[in-house]
Design a protein around this motif. Structure first.
Motif, short mmCIF file in Angstrom:
data_model
loop_
_atom_site.label_atom_id
_atom_site.label_comp_id
_atom_site.label_asym_id
_atom_site.label_seq_id
_atom_site.Cartn_x
_atom_site.Cartn_y
_atom_site.Cartn_z
N LEU A 131 -8.44 78.80 -39.28
CA LEU A 131 -8.56 78.84 -37.83
C LEU A 131 -7.63 79.91 -37.28
O LEU A 131 -6.47 79.98 -37.67
CB LEU A 131 -8.22 77.48 -37.19
CG LEU A 131 -8.33 77.41 -35.65
CD1 LEU A 131 -8.84 76.04 -35.21
CD2 LEU A 131 -6.99 77.68 -34.97
N VAL A 132 -8.17 80.74 -36.39
CA VAL A 132 -7.37 81.73 -35.67
C VAL A 132 -7.56 81.46 -34.19
O VAL A 132 -8.70 81.40 -33.70
CB VAL A 132 -7.77 83.17 -36.02
CG1 VAL A 132 -6.83 84.16 -35.32
CG2 VAL A 132 -7.75 83.39 -37.53
N THR A 133 -6.48 81.25 -33.49
CA THR A 133 -6.54 80.90 -32.07
C THR A 133 -5.81 81.92 -31.22
O THR A 133 -4.82 82.54 -31.67
CB THR A 133 -5.94 79.50 -31.82
OG1 THR A 133 -6.04 79.18 -30.42
CG2 THR A 133 -4.48 79.45 -32.24
N PRO A 170 -8.71 78.89 -24.63
CA PRO A 170 -10.15 78.76 -24.90
C PRO A 170 -10.72 79.99 -25.60
O PRO A 170 -11.73 80.56 -25.18
CB PRO A 170 -10.73 78.59 -23.50
CG PRO A 170 -9.82 79.42 -22.65
CD PRO A 170 -8.44 79.28 -23.25
N LEU A 171 -10.09 80.39 -26.69
CA LEU A 171 -10.60 81.48 -27.51
C LEU A 171 -10.15 81.21 -28.93
O LEU A 171 -8.98 81.38 -29.27
CB LEU A 171 -10.10 82.84 -27.03
CG LEU A 171 -10.87 84.04 -27.58
CD1 LEU A 171 -12.20 84.21 -26.85
CD2 LEU A 171 -10.08 85.32 -27.52
N LYS A 172 -11.09 80.80 -29.77
CA LYS A 172 -10.76 80.40 -31.13
C LYS A 172 -11.90 80.78 -32.08
O LYS A 172 -13.06 80.85 -31.67
CB LYS A 172 -10.54 78.88 -31.23
CG LYS A 172 -9.30 78.37 -30.51
CD LYS A 172 -9.21 76.86 -30.61
CE LYS A 172 -7.87 76.34 -30.11
NZ LYS A 172 -7.66 76.61 -28.68
N ILE A 173 -11.54 80.99 -33.35
CA ILE A 173 -12.53 81.11 -34.42
C ILE A 173 -12.09 80.19 -35.54
O ILE A 173 -10.91 80.17 -35.93
CB ILE A 173 -12.66 82.55 -34.93
CG1 ILE A 173 -13.34 83.42 -33.88
CG2 ILE A 173 -13.48 82.59 -36.23
CD1 ILE A 173 -13.51 84.86 -34.28
N ILE A 174 -13.03 79.40 -36.05
CA ILE A 174 -12.74 78.43 -37.09
C ILE A 174 -13.83 78.50 -38.15
O ILE A 174 -14.99 78.76 -37.83
CB ILE A 174 -12.63 77.01 -36.48
CG1 ILE A 174 -12.31 75.96 -37.54
CG2 ILE A 174 -13.91 76.65 -35.74
CD1 ILE A 174 -12.03 74.57 -36.95
#
Length: 253
Positions: A131-133, A170-174
């Motif tokens: 996860l990168v947030t 409110p910006l994430k990639i998982i």
């Protein structure tokens, strides 16, 4: 007529082509949806991997769905889910996680206080993380909203020890396989990094742009940002104690 910016016909299936699905929860965001469509389409042109968009209408009572219908009709890379009633952000994310069929899942709010273009910044680090947030740099919110968020983030860090400075960004990639293993309950959208850590995943936070809301109304007041998250921390601790996590060393096959 739908148009596509990608030569998808060169691939056997949609699943073979797209690598990232961006989930966008929508609740009474009619004033933002045309701008959202424009900015997401611009991002799809520069996305570092083939990307599509899933709009999750969380039971909007305005004309959001009419706009979503039109957006999805004219854009092949857009699709939607419509709830029969408002269920909250955690439910919208859970529904998105359940149907995503790409390796990676992204998340952005419909109010565009963060930029879709910054997904490329997060993607630079996803190979080494689950996860990168984003971390909202130079936040453009009110003093009360900024302070309540800082307090809430401090409380969550004390409970979860996740090391995250801005879990509400409110910006994430998982990685989708991790997202699908998250036992979502109401309020758990605030604990996504902690839930990935429970799965022995790696998390990283990256500074991203932040902008003031220019249309629509914020959906969270002081209770949602401060007192509600405090109660959610106790639910998280209970869930953490009961959480099952295992790895298989070998099988007979």
């Amino acid at each position: 007529m739908k148009t596509s910016i990608f030569p998808q016909c060169l691939f056997e299936s949609e699943e073979d082509y797209y690598k990232l699905t961006i989930i966008v929860p929508v609740y009474n965001e009619a004033d933002n949806l045309i701008r959202l469509e424009k900015e997401l389409l611009e991002y799809l042109k520069i996305a570092s991997i083939p990307t599509k968009v899933l709009l999750v209408n969380d039971g909007s009572s305005d004309n959001s769905q009419q706009l979503i219908d039109a957006i999805c009709y004219r854009n092949a890379a857009f699709s939607y889910i419509l709830f029969d009633k408002n269920n909250g952000l955690s439910a919208a994310l859970k529904a998105g996680f359940d149907v995503v069929n790409t390796e990676l899942t992204g998340y952005i709010d419909a109010d565009l206080q963060t930029s879709p273009n910054d997904f490329n910044l997060l993607l630079e680090h996803i190979n080494d993380n689950e996860l990168v947030t984003g971390v909202r740099a130079n936040r453009k919110d009110s003093f009360v909203k900024n302070m309540s968020s800082k307090i809430a983030n401090g409380i969550r860090r004390a409970f979860t020890h996740d090391g995250m400075d801005d879990t509400g960004c409110p910006l994430k990639i998982i990685r989708t396989c991790y997202a699908k293993n998250i036992p979502m309950f109401k309020g758990l959208h605030r604990f996504l990094p902690a839930m990935v850590l429970l799965q022995n995943g790696r998390v990283k936070q990256i500074p991203v742009q932040h902008f003031p809301r220019i249309a629509g109304e914020a959906k969270y007041g002081l209770w949602n940002r401060l007192l509600g998250p405090l109660l959610d921390c106790f639910a998280y601790l209970w869930m953490k104690k009961k959480y099952i996590n295992y790895s298989i060393e070998r099988t007979s096959e």
